[in-house]
Scaffold this motif. Structure first.
Motif, short mmCIF file in Angstrom:
data_model
loop_
_atom_site.label_atom_id
_atom_site.label_comp_id
_atom_site.label_asym_id
_atom_site.label_seq_id
_atom_site.Cartn_x
_atom_site.Cartn_y
_atom_site.Cartn_z
N ALA A 1 0.85 -1.20 0.00
CA ALA A 1 0.00 0.00 0.00
C ALA A 1 0.88 1.25 0.00
O ALA A 1 0.63 2.20 -0.75
CB ALA A 1 -0.92 -0.01 1.22
N GLU A 2 1.92 1.24 0.80
CA GLU A 2 2.77 2.43 0.90
C GLU A 2 3.60 2.64 -0.38
O GLU A 2 3.77 3.76 -0.83
CB GLU A 2 3.69 2.32 2.12
CG GLU A 2 2.88 2.46 3.40
CD GLU A 2 3.71 2.89 4.60
OE1 GLU A 2 4.91 2.58 4.61
OE2 GLU A 2 3.14 3.50 5.51
N THR B 1 2.68 1.77 -3.32
CA THR B 1 1.74 2.24 -4.34
C THR B 1 1.45 3.73 -4.13
O THR B 1 1.42 4.52 -5.09
CB THR B 1 0.43 1.41 -4.27
OG1 THR B 1 0.78 0.03 -4.38
CG2 THR B 1 -0.53 1.78 -5.39
N ALA B 2 1.25 4.11 -2.87
CA ALA B 2 0.96 5.51 -2.56
C ALA B 2 2.11 6.41 -3.01
O ALA B 2 1.91 7.47 -3.60
CB ALA B 2 0.72 5.67 -1.06
N CYS C 1 -6.25 4.15 -7.02
CA CYS C 1 -5.27 3.20 -6.50
C CYS C 1 -5.62 2.79 -5.08
O CYS C 1 -5.34 1.67 -4.67
CB CYS C 1 -3.85 3.78 -6.61
SG CYS C 1 -3.36 3.81 -8.35
N SER C 2 -6.29 3.66 -4.35
CA SER C 2 -6.78 3.27 -3.02
C SER C 2 -7.85 2.17 -3.20
O SER C 2 -7.86 1.17 -2.47
CB SER C 2 -7.38 4.50 -2.33
OG SER C 2 -8.01 4.13 -1.14
N ILE D 1 -6.11 -1.02 -3.97
CA ILE D 1 -5.52 -1.63 -2.76
C ILE D 1 -6.62 -2.32 -1.95
O ILE D 1 -6.42 -3.42 -1.42
CB ILE D 1 -4.83 -0.54 -1.88
CG1 ILE D 1 -3.54 -0.04 -2.55
CG2 ILE D 1 -4.54 -1.05 -0.47
CD1 ILE D 1 -2.36 -0.99 -2.48
N TYR E 1 -2.23 3.66 3.15
CA TYR E 1 -2.10 4.16 1.77
C TYR E 1 -2.42 5.67 1.75
O TYR E 1 -1.68 6.47 1.21
CB TYR E 1 -3.05 3.41 0.82
CG TYR E 1 -3.15 4.06 -0.54
CD1 TYR E 1 -2.30 3.71 -1.57
CD2 TYR E 1 -4.08 5.08 -0.78
CE1 TYR E 1 -2.36 4.34 -2.81
CE2 TYR E 1 -4.16 5.72 -2.01
CZ TYR E 1 -3.29 5.35 -3.02
OH TYR E 1 -3.34 5.99 -4.24
#
Ligand code: AMP
Ligand code: MG
Length: 493
Positions: free
Chosen positions: A222-223, A225-226, A290-291, A294, A319
């Protein structure tokens, strides 16, 4: 025709070897490796679409380089795979050049991405209906060999969870494999380390990331991707097809299709003609999409009993926090400031949108503003003259008022103009791979001249440098570039 470029796997640096075209067109396997295609599914435009592929990417094998890094070599467009469904498994030259150039351009912008090792033309024609309007055309075929530490996607896990209880074990084995090979620090998490966090509801529940490696894993995904999306927003990159099958578990930009860099700032810009009705994948929506992606991935791990619902919510929460932190840090750097100023940023983005200002060139010009509160009002916009085009009196006033507030912030930051310009030019690229630049290179390549592809690649290898003589690559798109097929594309490739 072969374009090859690379500093990564040294074993291929001697690409003049006669067997090179055979290997990189898929005609002969790599010694000691067994080629395979990956099975994955995904949510397309928000709806579960079942099994999708990979219909045209074939992994040749993995190599370990001298730094013990693992690189997977994958051919895109080498022909049918067991997952090709109704399609031919091929790729056309135009889309292959776009993937090749853009993945390299992203790398040199400092944005995590799969990379391109070489491009081989096949000498065969491929039929494509570029606008899905019943006018198919024959186009030259090509194959890109792309490289990444892994091409696993969210959809690589989703497909197995979607098949029900029987295949949940595959989700677990695949997660174990991914963690072991690509997240070894999580595999080795020591029970003595405390990594527990309070979550949402008044901090009453605690998520302990040391007690469940899968929870630690999804939080890291998640991180990553963020952080990736924050960087996209920073350079104005719009992916165009953020389906869950196009989301890398390593947080890489993956699957270059109808992407586009912003020219005129427009938050609702989508480069994908298929996305036009809802603009789900437009520039401004990328962080939320993207959130959502996830969340889907977290549901898959929950379905496989690898994480709890609390852990899933915690990953999504992380995220959001990571994205905001990184985005604010990037915008602050782009402005050459020390701390985030929400009002100043909002006003700026609003002004950019109203006057459709070129996103890249605006930020590049901004470093010419001096931290001098004594500049006469009539001269405030001089450093931005080349980017604030065709604006009337009222808009000039709006901009002058913004520049005044900006200068106040610059003065407060206490950094010298020279030092600030140098640091801003390291984050505000002069050159981005605008779609029209790609198109010029493609038009020449389609008639056999790859010179422009090579020149464009060279320019994009140093996006933050001035590069005297190359200024034409920083120009705004010409009028012809606003036609579909250039500034907007379909997925047909
Ligand atoms: P994309 O929209 O490019 O992410 O593609 C979605 C899925 O369709 C992927 O799994 C692709 O491998 C597959 N696909 C796209 N084009 C082709 C093709 N020409 N032949 C076979 N599969 C394809
Ligand atoms: Mg894809």
């Amino acid at each position: 025709m072969i374009i090859c470029h690379f500093d990564l796997p040294r074993c291929f640096s001697r690409f003049e070897r006669p067997d090179f075209p055979l290997k990189f067109s898929g005609a002969s396997p790599l010694a000691g490796a067994v080629p395979y295609a990956q099975c994955y599914g995904g949510h397309q435009f928000g709806t579960w679409a079942g099994q999708l592929g990979d219909g045209r990417a074939i992994t040749l094998g993995e190599i370990l380089n001298s730094k013990s890094e693992r690189w997977e070599l994958q051919l895109k467009g080498a022909g049918k795979t067991p997952y090709s469904r109704f399609a031919d498994g091929l790729a056309v030259l135009r889309s292959s050049i776009r993937e090749f150039l853009c993945s390299e351009a992203m790398h040199f912008l400092g944005i995590p991405t799969t990379r391109a090792l070489c491009l081989v033309t096949t000498g065969k024609l491929v039929t494509r209906d570029m606008f899905y309007d019943g006018n198919p055309k024959e186009e030259p075929g090509a194959i890109v060999c792309r490289v990444a530490q892994s091409f696993l996607r969210f959809g690589s896990f989703q497909i197995h969870a979607s098949k029900g209880e029987e295949d949940l074990g595959i989700v677990c084995s695949l997660a174990d494999y991914a963690i072991r090979h690509h997240f070894p620090h999580i595999e080795n998490i020591s029970k003595s380390e405390t990594l527990s966090f309070s979550t949402g509801d008044n901090g009453q529940s605690v998520v302990d990331l040391t007690s469940n490696k899968y929870a630690a894993w999804i939080v890291e995904i998640a991180e990553r991707t963020a952080s990736l999306v924050a960087r996209w927003q920073g350079v104005g990159f719009t992916h165009g097809v953020l389906n869950t099958d196009n989301m890398s578990i390593l947080g890489l930009t993956i699957d270059y299709g109808p992407f586009g860099f912003l020219d005129a700032f427009d938050p609702s810009y989508t480069p994908n003609t298929t996305d036009l009705p809802g603009r789900r994948y437009c520039f401004a929506n990328q962080p939320d999409i993207c959130s959502w992606n996830i969340t889907q991935f977290a549901s898959t791990l929950m379905a496989a009993h690898l994480i709890s619902d609390k852990e899933a919510s915690y990953a999504v929460e992380r995220y959001g926090t990571k994205f905001m932190d990184e985005y604010q840090a990037i915008i602050t750097q782009k402005l050459g400031l020390q701390k985030y100023n929400k009002q100043l940023v909002n006003k700026l983005l609003n002004n950019l949108a109203v006057d459709k200002v070129d996103y890249t060139n605006f930020f590049r010009s901004l470093s010419n503003i001096k931290a001098d509160p004594g500049i006469p009002e009539g001269e405030l916009l001089v450093p931005l003259k080349a980017v604030l085009l065709d604006i009337g009196k009222e808009r000039k006033e709006a901009w002058a008022s913004w520049v005044q507030s900006y200068i106040q912030e610059l003065v407060a930051s206490g950094i010298s103009d020279e030092e600030r310009k140098a640091s801003m030019d390291l984050v505000n690229p002069k050159y981005v791979l605008r779609n029209y630049l790609c198109q010029i290179a493609i038009d020449a390549a389609e008639i056999g001249d790859f010179g422009e592809v090579r020149r464009l690649l060279k320019v994009m290898e140093r996006p933050y440098d001035e590069q005297p003589g190359m200024e034409k690559y920083a120009r705004l798109p010409p009028a012809w570039a606003y036609r579909p097929g250039v500034c907007m594309l379909s997925c047909s490739s």
